[in-house]
Design an enzyme around this catalytic site. Sequence first.
Site, short mmCIF file in Angstrom:
data_model
loop_
_atom_site.label_atom_id
_atom_site.label_comp_id
_atom_site.label_asym_id
_atom_site.label_seq_id
_atom_site.Cartn_x
_atom_site.Cartn_y
_atom_site.Cartn_z
N ASP A 12 -6.05 -90.66 -97.64
CA ASP A 12 -7.10 -91.57 -98.07
C ASP A 12 -7.89 -92.02 -96.84
O ASP A 12 -7.45 -91.84 -95.70
CB ASP A 12 -6.44 -92.77 -98.78
CG ASP A 12 -7.44 -93.82 -99.20
OD1 ASP A 12 -8.42 -93.48 -99.89
OD2 ASP A 12 -7.25 -94.99 -98.82
N ASP A 14 -10.60 -95.28 -96.55
CA ASP A 14 -10.74 -96.73 -96.35
C ASP A 14 -9.39 -97.43 -96.44
O ASP A 14 -8.69 -97.28 -97.43
CB ASP A 14 -11.69 -97.33 -97.39
CG ASP A 14 -13.09 -96.76 -97.30
OD1 ASP A 14 -13.77 -97.03 -96.31
OD2 ASP A 14 -13.49 -96.02 -98.23
N ASP A 187 -3.14 -96.32 -98.98
CA ASP A 187 -2.89 -97.73 -98.69
C ASP A 187 -2.80 -98.59 -99.94
O ASP A 187 -2.64 -99.80 -99.83
CB ASP A 187 -3.99 -98.28 -97.78
CG ASP A 187 -5.32 -98.44 -98.51
OD1 ASP A 187 -5.74 -97.49 -99.20
OD2 ASP A 187 -5.94 -99.52 -98.40
#
Length: 231
Positions: A12, A14, A187
């Site tokens: 991922d 961001d 995240d």
Amino acid sequence: MKFADIQAVIVDLDGTMVDTLGDFEVALNRTMADLGLPGVDRAAIERTVGKGSEHLIRSLLAEQLRRPEVIGCGEACPALSVDALYERAWRQYQHHYLSINGQFADVFAGVEDSLRALQGRGLAMACLTNKPLAFAQGLLAVKGLAGYFSRVFGGDSFERKKPDPLPLLKTCEALGTLPAQTLMVGDSENDALAARAAGCPVVLVSYGYNHGRPVSSVDADAWVDSMLELV
């Protein structure tokens, strides 16, 4: 950290590789100013980011329109609604975000070293984000991370976004690997739900956004404080 039979890694963007809250804050506040709305605070962005730009803008517009100073403007204000404002907000947001992409963002410590090590092991690597593809490609390039990924997919690359498993399944297909042999690194709960549904093992970093909730409460195979723990 060892995962048997892993042949590829999907990462991922961001909150996992790059702290982009500064970029979001600048672009969104410039957008709100264009619309004559109050500014957006960083905490609201952190709670909302991660499900794609459409969700981000619609959610924050709705929040701003509930502000007392907007509700109380009475006849001095035109009729305001998320639907009425969205198209203009999206155009202004694209303009502002692309003009500052990466300028107020920082690569998290350990990320590049971990990517270099994973690449050195011969693992196929892809970046998969809910961020629009053009934004993602630009950010990876300006932060010097683009060369680590053979594939990059954004929130507009497929019919559905994470937490739907489709983007992970399509990314595995593009990499030529089976989901069970492809590690997802993210995240947030979005990454974990998508990975579980796709059949990918998943590791979550502890420093990301996850909509303002502790990531340790999310079902995952492991949690790390640095991506260096992957290698």
